[in-house]
Design an enzyme around this catalytic site. Structure first.
Site, PDB file in Angstrom:
ATOM      1  N   ASN A  34      23.563  31.345  23.147  1.00  0.00           N
ATOM      2  CA  ASN A  34      22.316  31.235  23.966  1.00  0.00           C
ATOM      3  C   ASN A  34      22.056  32.352  24.976  1.00  0.00           C
ATOM      4  OD1 ASN A  34      24.384  30.520  25.809  1.00  0.00           O
ATOM      5  ND2 ASN A  34      22.785  29.691  26.992  1.00  0.00           N
ATOM      6  N   LYS A  90      30.562  41.786  21.914  1.00  0.00           N
ATOM      7  CA  LYS A  90      30.669  40.878  20.615  1.00  0.00           C
ATOM      8  C   LYS A  90      29.677  39.861  20.929  1.00  0.00           C
ATOM      9  CE  LYS A  90      33.106  37.173  19.136  1.00  0.00           C
ATOM     10  NZ  LYS A  90      31.995  36.561  18.672  1.00  0.00           N
ATOM     11  N   GLU A 134      32.160  33.415  33.077  1.00  0.00           N
ATOM     12  CA  GLU A 134      30.995  32.613  33.316  1.00  0.00           C
ATOM     13  C   GLU A 134      31.150  31.373  32.514  1.00  0.00           C
ATOM     14  OE1 GLU A 134      28.669  32.604  35.489  1.00  0.00           O
ATOM     15  OE2 GLU A 134      29.149  34.620  36.155  1.00  0.00           O
ATOM     16  N   CYS A 194      23.369  26.974  30.518  1.00  0.00           N
ATOM     17  CA  CYS A 194      24.683  26.687  31.325  1.00  0.00           C
ATOM     18  C   CYS A 194      24.136  25.874  32.626  1.00  0.00           C
ATOM     19  CB  CYS A 194      25.716  27.964  31.627  1.00  0.00           C
ATOM     20  SG  CYS A 194      24.454  29.450  32.365  1.00  0.00           S
ATOM     21  N   GLU A 254      30.131  18.462  29.372  1.00  0.00           N
ATOM     22  CA  GLU A 254      28.877  19.319  29.028  1.00  0.00           C
ATOM     23  C   GLU A 254      28.334  18.787  27.625  1.00  0.00           C
ATOM     24  OE1 GLU A 254      29.495  23.515  28.409  1.00  0.00           O
ATOM     25  OE2 GLU A 254      27.824  23.866  29.904  1.00  0.00           O
TER      26      GLU A 254
HETATM   27  P1  NAD Z   1      32.184  29.710  23.078  1.00  0.00           P
HETATM   28  O1  NAD Z   1      33.087  29.558  24.157  1.00  0.00           O
HETATM   29  O2  NAD Z   1      32.579  28.696  21.876  1.00  0.00           O
HETATM   30  O3  NAD Z   1      31.811  31.022  22.494  1.00  0.00           O
HETATM   31  C1  NAD Z   1      31.344  32.295  23.158  1.00  0.00           C
HETATM   32  C2  NAD Z   1      32.070  33.560  22.614  1.00  0.00           C
HETATM   33  O4  NAD Z   1      33.504  33.416  22.544  1.00  0.00           O
HETATM   34  C3  NAD Z   1      31.595  33.732  21.201  1.00  0.00           C
HETATM   35  O5  NAD Z   1      31.038  34.888  20.959  1.00  0.00           O
HETATM   36  C4  NAD Z   1      32.922  33.301  20.505  1.00  0.00           C
HETATM   37  O6  NAD Z   1      32.866  34.049  19.061  1.00  0.00           O
HETATM   38  C5  NAD Z   1      33.791  33.991  21.225  1.00  0.00           C
HETATM   39  N1  NAD Z   1      35.172  33.208  21.071  1.00  0.00           N
HETATM   40  C6  NAD Z   1      35.406  32.063  20.516  1.00  0.00           C
HETATM   41  N2  NAD Z   1      37.013  32.050  20.545  1.00  0.00           N
HETATM   42  C7  NAD Z   1      37.470  33.388  20.913  1.00  0.00           C
HETATM   43  C8  NAD Z   1      38.832  33.825  21.237  1.00  0.00           C
HETATM   44  N3  NAD Z   1      39.769  33.238  20.868  1.00  0.00           N
HETATM   45  N4  NAD Z   1      38.864  35.033  21.890  1.00  0.00           N
HETATM   46  C9  NAD Z   1      37.620  35.887  21.981  1.00  0.00           C
HETATM   47  N5  NAD Z   1      36.534  35.439  21.914  1.00  0.00           N
HETATM   48  C10 NAD Z   1      36.313  34.064  21.519  1.00  0.00           C
HETATM   49  O7  NAD Z   1      30.690  29.110  23.643  1.00  0.00           O
HETATM   50  P2  NAD Z   1      29.381  28.567  22.788  1.00  0.00           P
HETATM   51  O8  NAD Z   1      29.686  27.477  22.248  1.00  0.00           O
HETATM   52  O9  NAD Z   1      28.826  29.821  22.059  1.00  0.00           O
HETATM   53  O10 NAD Z   1      28.350  28.561  24.125  1.00  0.00           O
HETATM   54  C11 NAD Z   1      28.345  27.480  25.003  1.00  0.00           C
HETATM   55  C12 NAD Z   1      29.104  27.717  26.137  1.00  0.00           C
HETATM   56  O11 NAD Z   1      28.774  28.911  27.006  1.00  0.00           O
HETATM   57  C13 NAD Z   1      28.828  26.270  27.109  1.00  0.00           C
HETATM   58  O12 NAD Z   1      29.925  25.870  27.704  1.00  0.00           O
HETATM   59  C14 NAD Z   1      27.849  26.929  28.143  1.00  0.00           C
HETATM   60  O13 NAD Z   1      28.071  26.244  29.458  1.00  0.00           O
HETATM   61  C15 NAD Z   1      28.363  28.439  28.232  1.00  0.00           C
HETATM   62  N6  NAD Z   1      27.634  29.353  28.881  1.00  0.00           N
HETATM   63  C16 NAD Z   1      27.849  29.779  30.311  1.00  0.00           C
HETATM   64  C17 NAD Z   1      26.926  30.479  30.985  1.00  0.00           C
HETATM   65  C18 NAD Z   1      27.075  31.024  32.513  1.00  0.00           C
HETATM   66  O14 NAD Z   1      26.408  32.108  32.654  1.00  0.00           O
HETATM   67  N7  NAD Z   1      27.740  30.263  33.072  1.00  0.00           N
HETATM   68  C19 NAD Z   1      25.708  31.064  30.381  1.00  0.00           C
HETATM   69  C20 NAD Z   1      25.513  30.474  29.078  1.00  0.00           C
HETATM   70  C21 NAD Z   1      26.560  29.658  28.256  1.00  0.00           C
END
Ligand code: NAD
Length: 490
Positions: free
Chosen positions: A151, A174, A249, A283, A382
């Site tokens: 997002n 990435k 984050e 988030c 969440e």
């Molecule tokens: P996710 O944690 O599944 O993925 C995030 C990123 O991490 C992706 O690019 C993914 O490819 C990568 N990733 C996955 N496994 C990995 C690994 N083993 N090593 C390194 N990278 C890896 O999150 P999502 O489903 O894409 O996004 C939703 C989450 O993001 C929600 O929990 C949301 O609250 C959070 N979010 C937080 C903020 C903030 O600023 N606090 C902002 C936006 C979204």
């Protein structure tokens, strides 16, 4: 013909070692081919960033020159915002009105960091040695690995790329494998702005190989991660390899506290925007409504009426107010949490399923659940979707306890006209942001980040730029006296 996107490594655009199809969430149909960066691609990107870090074309720029490049990038983002917005809408389903205005604001983030580049200062220290001049240099930390979720990828990468470049670092970002189109396209603007090759590298790929290889790479000194808490644990384990300084984050289950003394109409608008904007995939979504008993029925009546009026539709259309969820996985997740919540005692006040006539895309109705207590799954977990869970309280103390009962602590909102109460709550709430009589305001100037499971460190604000530097302590002896022989006792 599917549209094809490329990775940006060392100043060149290239296909990944493999590729995958990206699905338009409004139709459920593939619309583009994305590169999947392999471990070998990551290796080349990190090596390029490592070389660029000390190459004179970047390392010898003055801070003001780095700032000028960032200003140029900001202007390009502003100029191309409509095109980038269309791509983000196509790839994530976020409505065009939201993507256009958010990407316009991303340009302001780059301007903010451009202005900070030449304000990162060292310090003179009054050390307790009379014949020593001591000062601190602030130096760029090195190669940064930035990982973003699906997002708001342009926004979430701006708060990593901006401070990294302002500080003089180089970066490999990435993009998420879900919805990477706008960030991969943004690489063309980085290229046009004229950053030396390798300073910014933008790739996409899957977490288990590409993400892991990037965050555990020995040449990476700094990891800036945004995503879910489970992935964050992988990231922290990966960083055991390189001991990189890491900020996280993460998710949220942000409470919005509403007291009896409010103007119900105005507050209802704040709550609706807090949970249903971006189809709840934010988030900071205000997903837990904690409402005082005296105002509960009037407020819920308003909220339900407003939620029912939200226009669901094609996210590219100007008058759509809520688009689909970004992925099928998200839709299944929300369906499952809502079903478990109903089984645990929650009542559906509105929504609770896919809207009729939208069964090809990943649509879900704006949903409000009345929950008997804070243990219902939709109150604790969440969802990252358009689901508002309502819990009732009687006293201020009860409201604080409910608000702080979550394992998360990203944001919070307080609606009251009582100034004393507002200040008490500001102190009591365990969250990185407290919005009072408003919700969801953000600015590049204001730090952003969470307490508890919502993360570590802050993005935005001057503080975040310093996190891309480290200090070097410099000691200069100013005495003309010869240095004593340490083995001759006097
Ligand atoms: P996710 O944690 O599944 O993925 C995030 C990123 O991490 C992706 O690019 C993914 O490819 C990568 N990733 C996955 N496994 C990995 C690994 N083993 N090593 C390194 N990278 C890896 O999150 P999502 O489903 O894409 O996004 C939703 C989450 O993001 C929600 O929990 C949301 O609250 C959070 N979010 C937080 C903020 C903030 O600023 N606090 C902002 C936006 C979204």
């Amino acid at each position: 013909m599917l549209r094809r996107f490329q990775n940006y490594i060392d100043g060149g655009f290239e296909d990944g070692s493999a590729s995958f199809e990206s699905i338009n969430p409004a139709t459920g149909v593939s619309w583009a081919i994305m590169p999947a960066a392999s471990e070998a691609d990551v290796e080349r990107a990190v090596q390029a960033a490592h070389r660029a870090f000390s190459a004179p074309s970047w390392a010898d720029l003055t801070a003001s020159q780095r700032g000028k490049l960032l200003y140029k990038l900001a202007d390009l983002v502003e100029r191309h915002a409509p095109r980038l917005a269309e791509l983000e809408t196509a790839d994530t389903g976020k409505i065009i009105r939201e993507t256009r205005s958010q990407i316009g604001y991303v340009a302001e983030y780059y301007r903010y960091y451009a202005g900070l580049a030449d304000k990162i200062q060292g310090m003179h220290l009054p050390a307790d040695k009379i014949d020593m001049e001591v000062y601190l240099r602030r130096e760029p930390i090195g190669v940064v690995a930035g990982i973003v979720p699906w997002n708001s990828q342009l926004f979430l990468s701006a708060v990593k790329i901006g401070p990294a470049l302002a500080a003089g670092c180089t970066i490999v970002i990435k993009a998420s494998e879900e919805g990477p189109a706008p960030l991969l396209e943004f690489a063309r603007l980085v290229h046009e702005a004229g950053f030396p090759h390798g300073v910014v590298n933008i790739i996409t790929g899957f977490g288990a190989d590409c993400g892991r290889a990037l965050t555990s790479h020995p040449l990476v000194s700094r990891i800036a991660f945004t995503g879910g808490p489970e992935t964050a644990r992988h990231i922290v384990r990966n960083s055991a390899e390189n001991l990189a300084f890491t900020t996280l984050e993460l998710g949220g289950k942000s409470p919005v506290l509403v007291f009896d003394d409010v103007d119900v109409d105005s507050v209802a608008n704040g709550i609706i925007a807090g949970i249903f904007a971006a189809t709840g995939q934010s988030c900071v979504a205000g997903s837990r409504l904690l409402v005082q008993r005296g105002v509960r029925d009037r407020l819920l009546e308003k909220l339900v009426a407003k939620a029912k009026l939200i226009r669901i539709g094609n996210p590219q259309s100007e008058d759509t107010e809520m688009g689909p969820l970004a992925t099928k996985r998200q839709l299944e997740h929300i369906n499952s949490v809502v079903a478990r919540s109903i089984a645990a005692g929650a009542t559906v006040l509105t929504g609770g399923r896919q809207p009729s006539g939208f069964d090809t895309g990943f649509y879900y109705q704006p949903t409000i659940l009345s929950c008997p207590d804070q243990h219902i799954p939709s109150v604790t977990e969440e969802l990252f979707g358009p689901v508002l869970s309502v819990v009732t309280f009687d006293t201020e103390a009860e409201a604080i306890e409910l608000a702080n009962s979550s394992e998360y602590g990203l944001a919070s909102g307080v609606f009251t006209r009582d100034l004393t109460r507002a200040h008490k709550l500001i102190r009591a709430l365990r969250a990185g942001i407290v919005w009072v009589n408003t919700y969801r305001a953000v600015s590049p100037i204001v730090p952003f980040g969470g307490y508890k499971q919502s993360g570590l460190g802050r993005e935005g604000g001057m503080e975040s730029v310093l996190d891309y530097t480290r200090t070097k302590s410099v000691w200069i002896r100013t005495s003309d006296e010869p240095i004593q022989d340490p083995f001759v006792m006097r």
